[in-house]
Scaffold this motif. Structure first.
Motif, PDB file in Angstrom:
ATOM      1  N   ARG A 243       0.826  -1.203   0.000  1.00 16.40           N
ATOM      2  CA  ARG A 243       0.000   0.000   0.000  1.00 16.40           C
ATOM      3  C   ARG A 243       0.865   1.259   0.000  1.00 16.40           C
ATOM      4  N   GLN A 244       1.948   1.238   0.748  1.00 22.51           N
ATOM      5  CA  GLN A 244       2.815   2.415   0.829  1.00 22.51           C
ATOM      6  C   GLN A 244       3.629   2.629  -0.442  1.00 22.51           C
ATOM      7  N   VAL A 245       4.126   1.560  -1.042  1.00 19.55           N
ATOM      8  CA  VAL A 245       4.951   1.727  -2.245  1.00 19.55           C
ATOM      9  C   VAL A 245       4.087   2.037  -3.464  1.00 19.55           C
ATOM     10  N   ASN A 246       2.785   1.698  -3.393  1.00 16.10           N
ATOM     11  CA  ASN A 246       1.811   2.123  -4.405  1.00 16.10           C
ATOM     12  C   ASN A 246       2.261   1.802  -5.829  1.00 16.10           C
ATOM     13  N   GLY A 247       2.601   0.528  -6.039  1.00 20.54           N
ATOM     14  CA  GLY A 247       2.946   0.082  -7.380  1.00 20.54           C
ATOM     15  C   GLY A 247       4.406   0.219  -7.761  1.00 20.54           C
ATOM     16  N   LYS A 248       5.195   0.919  -6.975  1.00 25.02           N
ATOM     17  CA  LYS A 248       6.621   1.059  -7.261  1.00 25.02           C
ATOM     18  C   LYS A 248       7.335  -0.255  -6.935  1.00 25.02           C
ATOM     19  N   THR A 249       8.421  -0.505  -7.620  1.00 30.40           N
ATOM     20  CA  THR A 249       9.168  -1.743  -7.427  1.00 30.40           C
ATOM     21  C   THR A 249      10.119  -1.614  -6.255  1.00 30.40           C
ATOM     22  N   LEU A 250      10.043  -2.548  -5.335  1.00 30.57           N
ATOM     23  CA  LEU A 250      11.008  -2.603  -4.237  1.00 30.57           C
ATOM     24  C   LEU A 250      12.268  -3.306  -4.720  1.00 30.57           C
ATOM     25  N   THR A 251      13.417  -2.705  -4.457  1.00 28.72           N
ATOM     26  CA  THR A 251      14.679  -3.288  -4.900  1.00 28.72           C
ATOM     27  C   THR A 251      15.362  -4.103  -3.812  1.00 28.72           C
ATOM     28  N   ARG A 252      14.889  -3.999  -2.587  1.00 26.82           N
ATOM     29  CA  ARG A 252      15.493  -4.756  -1.486  1.00 26.82           C
ATOM     30  C   ARG A 252      14.468  -4.918  -0.382  1.00 26.82           C
ATOM     31  N   GLY A 253      14.693  -5.926   0.444  1.00 30.88           N
ATOM     32  CA  GLY A 253      13.758  -6.205   1.523  1.00 30.88           C
ATOM     33  C   GLY A 253      14.216  -5.696   2.867  1.00 30.88           C
ATOM     34  N   ALA A 254      15.547  -5.709   3.098  1.00 28.89           N
ATOM     35  CA  ALA A 254      16.062  -5.284   4.397  1.00 28.89           C
ATOM     36  C   ALA A 254      17.548  -4.976   4.291  1.00 28.89           C
ATOM     37  N   ILE A 255      18.011  -4.125   5.214  1.00 29.16           N
ATOM     38  CA  ILE A 255      19.442  -3.878   5.425  1.00 29.16           C
ATOM     39  C   ILE A 255      19.683  -4.044   6.915  1.00 29.16           C
ATOM     40  N   TRP A 256      20.644  -4.884   7.253  1.00 25.56           N
ATOM     41  CA  TRP A 256      20.976  -5.141   8.655  1.00 25.56           C
ATOM     42  C   TRP A 256      22.451  -4.788   8.883  1.00 25.56           C
ATOM     43  N   MET A 257      22.681  -3.835   9.739  1.00 27.18           N
ATOM     44  CA  MET A 257      24.046  -3.379  10.020  1.00 27.18           C
ATOM     45  C   MET A 257      24.380  -3.616  11.487  1.00 27.18           C
ATOM     46  N   LEU A 258      25.603  -4.067  11.736  1.00 23.32           N
ATOM     47  CA  LEU A 258      26.123  -4.167  13.099  1.00 23.32           C
ATOM     48  C   LEU A 258      27.333  -3.259  13.226  1.00 23.32           C
ATOM     49  N   TYR A 259      27.244  -2.284  14.128  1.00 22.84           N
ATOM     50  CA  TYR A 259      28.377  -1.435  14.497  1.00 22.84           C
ATOM     51  C   TYR A 259      28.965  -2.037  15.760  1.00 22.84           C
ATOM     52  N   TYR A 260      30.159  -2.589  15.645  1.00 23.23           N
ATOM     53  CA  TYR A 260      30.740  -3.384  16.727  1.00 23.23           C
ATOM     54  C   TYR A 260      30.947  -2.564  18.006  1.00 23.23           C
ATOM     55  N   PRO A 261      30.685  -3.187  19.166  1.00 22.63           N
ATOM     56  CA  PRO A 261      30.341  -4.603  19.296  1.00 22.63           C
ATOM     57  C   PRO A 261      28.837  -4.902  19.316  1.00 22.63           C
ATOM     58  N   ASN A 262      27.962  -3.908  19.550  1.00 22.11           N
ATOM     59  CA  ASN A 262      26.599  -4.265  19.963  1.00 22.11           C
ATOM     60  C   ASN A 262      25.497  -3.328  19.481  1.00 22.11           C
ATOM     61  N   ILE A 263      25.742  -2.516  18.464  1.00 21.65           N
ATOM     62  CA  ILE A 263      24.737  -1.556  17.999  1.00 21.65           C
ATOM     63  C   ILE A 263      24.242  -2.000  16.625  1.00 21.65           C
ATOM     64  N   MET A 264      22.939  -2.240  16.514  1.00 19.83           N
ATOM     65  CA  MET A 264      22.347  -2.744  15.282  1.00 19.83           C
ATOM     66  C   MET A 264      21.440  -1.686  14.657  1.00 19.83           C
ATOM     67  N   LEU A 265      21.647  -1.435  13.364  1.00 21.94           N
ATOM     68  CA  LEU A 265      20.777  -0.558  12.588  1.00 21.94           C
ATOM     69  C   LEU A 265      20.079  -1.396  11.535  1.00 21.94           C
ATOM     70  N   GLU A 266      18.766  -1.196  11.420  1.00 22.92           N
ATOM     71  CA  GLU A 266      17.979  -1.985  10.463  1.00 22.92           C
ATOM     72  C   GLU A 266      17.138  -1.061   9.589  1.00 22.92           C
ATOM     73  N   TRP A 267      17.122  -1.365   8.303  1.00 22.20           N
ATOM     74  CA  TRP A 267      16.275  -0.663   7.341  1.00 22.20           C
ATOM     75  C   TRP A 267      15.255  -1.632   6.776  1.00 22.20           C
ATOM     76  N   TYR A 268      13.992  -1.221   6.780  1.00 28.44           N
ATOM     77  CA  TYR A 268      12.913  -1.882   6.065  1.00 28.44           C
ATOM     78  C   TYR A 268      12.126  -0.786   5.347  1.00 28.44           C
ATOM     79  N   PRO A 269      11.269  -1.112   4.420  1.00 25.72           N
ATOM     80  CA  PRO A 269      10.526  -0.055   3.731  1.00 25.72           C
ATOM     81  C   PRO A 269       9.776   0.855   4.708  1.00 25.72           C
TER      82      PRO A 269
END
Length: 372
Positions: A243-269
């Motif tokens: 519904r949010q992308v409204n017909g646009k093509t998604l090129t990726r599902g997720a990005i998961w980053m770990l900044y050592y030792p213990n900080i996690m950044l996550e991207w989703y649409p």
């Protein structure tokens, strides 16, 4: 040169960690000193405090510290009164000054003591202040130079918080060693077998890694235009994303980053998540999870937020089961004085290899008697 160990099933040399590194309190003590105390020390994001007078108490620090925004900017202050050590503020809000609820000692938003009732003169003892680094809006109180660590980050623009607001912070406890949790976060090998919802959202065959001495980033594709959700919970998430992308093509599902030792950044649409994993015991850890969304979604699209967080925690609960199973197996070996390690699957476990290499690099000089 890393002090590596031999894989138990072959002659291949790998950076696998010995079993006792997950269960020995001495190792946890060393990790606290040489990993966490020397680390970046994430404390929050500037969007937590959009206005002058805003404050945000860090519950995961036992309410001992508070982020405040004064006219000078954001500062990290002690949240303990200098008189009789009462906690000053709770939760989040907006105030003109910080006033102790017990004896009404009053501090400015930069921690300066303004007044102490019934004292003939100002005792002039201010709240402690901790210097902060600001990188991409994320605030750090640690000793590392965060900007230098991130100078070559290719995924920088993916973690752009412009226009995003903090929706909530949730704290979840796990009964495992913190490294076990990180290993599960870093590897894609288990996704198809353990995550029916996630595995029909992301496409791990389209996996790309970015590595640096201080972090790793994994980017995965999106599965079949989201037409075949794997669970009822993910079906609702698929619907909201489409519904949010409204017909646009998604090129990726997720990005998961770990900044050592213990900080996690996550991207989703239309979602950004920052998590801080705290090692609270040999077989205990706490994950502090911050959910950020574009302001218009946070204000007007509650079904999107409900669906996203339900999907997130469905996967998190499945990860919890994996962590408990690995913890039980490692405990069983440890109690028999047996050390066993297996091979890595590449590329699905390349992030685990990199994390283990980081741990050897940071700890090998400080734990010679604990090396295999």
């Amino acid at each position: 040169m890393l002090n590596l160990i031999n894989d138990s099933q072959s002659t291949q040399v790998t950076p696998q960690l010995p079993i006792n590194w997950y269960l020995d309190p001495q190792i946890l003590d060393l990790e606290q000193i040489f990993l966490f105390d020397q680390g970046p020390g994430y404390v929050g994001h500037e969007v937590m405090l959009p206005n002058v007078g805003d404050y945000y108490v860090l519950e995961w620090m036992n309410n001992a510290k508070v982020l405040v925004r004064s006219k000078k900017g954001i500062e990290l202050l002690s949240n303990v009164c200098r008189h009789r050590q009462s906690i000053l503020l709770k939760g989040r809000g907006n105030v003109k000054n910080i006033v102790c609820p017990v004896h009404q000692w009053t501090y400015s938003m930069d921690g300066k003591l303004l007044g102490a009732p019934h004292f003939p003169s100002n005792p002039c003892i201010d709240l402690g202040r901790t210097p902060l680094q600001n990188w991409n809006g994320l605030l750090f109180s640690g000793k590392r130079n965060v900007a230098q660590d991130m100078i070559n980050l290719g995924a920088l623009m993916d973690f752009d918080f412009s226009g995003y607001v903090l929706e909530r912070v949730q704290i979840k406890e796990y009964a495992c060693n913190w490294k076990t949790y990180i290993e599960v976060f870093l590897e894609d090998y288990h996704i198809e077998s353990c995550h029916p919802g996630l595995s029909n959202f992301v496409n791990t065959s389209e996996l790309a890694w970015e590595f640096n001495d201080r972090y790793s980033v994994q980017t995965v594709g999106v599965k079949h235009a989201l037409i075949a959700p794997g669970t009822e919970i993910y079906a609702k998430w698929h619907k909201q994303v489409l519904r949010q992308v409204n017909g646009k093509t998604l090129t990726r599902g997720a990005i998961w980053m770990l900044y050592y030792p213990n900080i996690m950044l996550e991207w989703y649409p239309h979602v950004l998540i920052v998590s801080t994993l705290l090692a609270t015991g040999v077989e205990r850890c706490t994950n502090v999870v911050e959910f950020y969304y574009p302001e218009e979604i946070a204000l007007f699209e509650r079904e999107f937020i409900k669906a996203e967080q339900a999907a997130y925690y469905e996967t998190a609960n499945e990860d919890d089961i994996i962590c408990k199973s690995m913890t039980a197996g490692r405990r069983a070996l440890y109690e028999q004085n047996i050390n066993e390690t297996g091979p890595y699957q590449s590329p699905l476990e390349d992030g685990v290899v990199h994390f283990h290499e980081y741990l050897w690099r940071e700890l090998r000089l400080h734990a010679p008697k604990l090396k295999p």
